[in-house]
Motif scaffolding. Structure first.
Motif, PDB file in Angstrom:
ATOM      1  N   UNK A   1       0.755  -1.351   0.003  1.00 25.81           N
ATOM      2  CA  UNK A   1      -0.204  -0.100   0.022  1.00 25.81           C
ATOM      3  C   UNK A   1       0.969   1.286   0.216  1.00 25.81           C
ATOM      4  N   UNK A   2       1.930   1.296   0.797  1.00 17.99           N
ATOM      5  CA  UNK A   2       2.903   2.304   0.988  1.00 17.99           C
ATOM      6  C   UNK A   2       3.418   2.619  -0.488  1.00 17.99           C
ATOM      7  N   UNK A   3       3.868   1.783  -1.303  1.00 15.96           N
ATOM      8  CA  UNK A   3       4.704   1.837  -2.294  1.00 15.96           C
ATOM      9  C   UNK A   3       3.702   1.811  -3.730  1.00 15.96           C
ATOM     10  N   UNK A   4       2.568   1.814  -3.664  1.00 15.00           N
ATOM     11  CA  UNK A   4       1.739   1.726  -4.623  1.00 15.00           C
ATOM     12  C   UNK A   4       1.901   2.709  -5.650  1.00 15.00           C
ATOM     13  N   UNK A   5       2.360   2.487  -6.862  1.00 21.84           N
ATOM     14  CA  UNK A   5       2.607   3.362  -8.121  1.00 21.84           C
ATOM     15  C   UNK A   5       3.422   4.457  -7.748  1.00 21.84           C
ATOM     16  N   UNK A   6       4.391   4.323  -6.722  1.00 21.43           N
ATOM     17  CA  UNK A   6       5.426   5.314  -6.522  1.00 21.43           C
ATOM     18  C   UNK A   6       6.455   5.182  -7.617  1.00 21.43           C
ATOM     19  N   UNK A   7       6.684   4.020  -8.143  1.00 19.42           N
ATOM     20  CA  UNK A   7       7.838   3.853  -9.167  1.00 19.42           C
ATOM     21  C   UNK A   7       7.299   4.858 -10.583  1.00 19.42           C
ATOM     22  N   UNK A   8       6.196   5.330 -10.563  1.00 17.49           N
ATOM     23  CA  UNK A   8       5.932   6.062 -11.638  1.00 17.49           C
ATOM     24  C   UNK A   8       6.095   7.631 -11.454  1.00 17.49           C
ATOM     25  N   UNK A   9       6.350   7.909 -10.435  1.00 13.82           N
ATOM     26  CA  UNK A   9       6.577   9.272  -9.889  1.00 13.82           C
ATOM     27  C   UNK A   9       8.018   9.620  -9.761  1.00 13.82           C
ATOM     28  N   UNK A  10       8.334  11.036  -9.740  1.00 18.51           N
ATOM     29  CA  UNK A  10       9.918  11.331  -9.697  1.00 18.51           C
ATOM     30  C   UNK A  10       9.744  12.132  -8.303  1.00 18.51           C
ATOM     31  N   UNK A  11      10.032  11.517  -7.362  1.00 14.31           N
ATOM     32  CA  UNK A  11       9.976  11.812  -5.916  1.00 14.31           C
ATOM     33  C   UNK A  11      11.171  12.913  -5.550  1.00 14.31           C
ATOM     34  N   UNK A  12      10.845  14.069  -4.919  1.00 14.85           N
ATOM     35  CA  UNK A  12      11.621  14.983  -4.405  1.00 14.85           C
ATOM     36  C   UNK A  12      11.929  14.535  -3.146  1.00 14.85           C
ATOM     37  N   UNK A  13      12.851  14.805  -2.689  1.00 16.70           N
ATOM     38  CA  UNK A  13      13.554  14.282  -1.402  1.00 16.70           C
ATOM     39  C   UNK A  13      12.641  14.453  -0.204  1.00 16.70           C
ATOM     40  N   UNK A  14      11.866  15.726  -0.057  1.00 17.46           N
ATOM     41  CA  UNK A  14      10.851  15.707   1.002  1.00 17.46           C
ATOM     42  C   UNK A  14       9.686  14.673   0.889  1.00 17.46           C
TER      43      UNK A  14
END
Length: 195
Positions: free
Chosen positions: A5-18
């Motif tokens: 649940x925590x990682x759902x689709x996070x691989x499709x985003x470019x996450x900033x450090x915050x």
């Protein structure tokens, strides 16, 4: 369940450090509970030390693995819009997501555990990725095994004063070469996947 649940689709985003820090705080809260090493006690160790103790990959590693698997799916299916977006260079520079994927390929090249089954791959160059694409398309099992072998505990969120050490998972499945940080993880995998 918590991690999926925590990682759902996070691989499709470019996450900033915050944003990565917010995700990592939940991940580390779970890992600290497992080790009974909660943050408010004095002398409980850094996040890096907790991950090393559990031989758990950092959130950076988990997301890099997911992005690399997603890249292989994109390359195999070849959706024209997504490929055009990844290849575009507005203003002469890569888009942030394309740059992140290229950095993940460089990480895989630098840190992947070498095995006999690993193909000889050149350093990843965005302009000439033919050898990498061939492994993704022609040998998906090899690509999957190569991505699963990527394991590191350090994170961009760790302080600069932390002395890094290479941590390779000690427990490997003989049947599929997947790596695990603990004997219990390997046992559960064997029971669920291989009977």
């Amino acid at each position: 369940l918590v991690f999926s649940v925590l990682e759902f689709n996070l691989h499709t985003l470019t996450l900033e450090e915050a944003a990565l820090a917010r995700i990592n705080s939940v991940y580390m809260r779970v890992l600290r509970r497992i080790t009974d090493c909660v943050r408010f006690r004095a002398g409980q160790g850094t996040d890096y030390e907790v991950r090393c103790q559990l031989e758990a990959p950092s959130m950076d590693c988990r997301l890099a693995r997911r992005r690399l698997c997603f890249l292989a799916r994109i390359v195999r299916r070849q959706p024209s819009g997504v490929l055009a977006m990844l290849a575009s260079r507005p203003g002469g520079s890569q888009l942030p997501y394309a740059a992140r994927v290229h950095a993940d390929l460089a990480l895989l090249y630098d840190r992947a555990v070498n095995t006999d089954a690993q193909p000889a791959l050149p350093a990843p160059h965005w302009e000439a990725p033919a050898a990498w694409i061939e492994v993704m398309v022609q040998h998906p099992e090899t690509w999957s095994r190569l991505v699963r072998s990527l394991h590191f505990c350090d994170s961009v969120l760790d302080g600069q004063h932390v002395q890094r050490r290479a941590v390779a998972p000690r427990f490997r499945c003989d049947e599929c070469c997947r790596a695990f940080g603990s004997a219990l993880g390997l046992f559960q995998h064997r029971r669920q996947r291989h009977g």
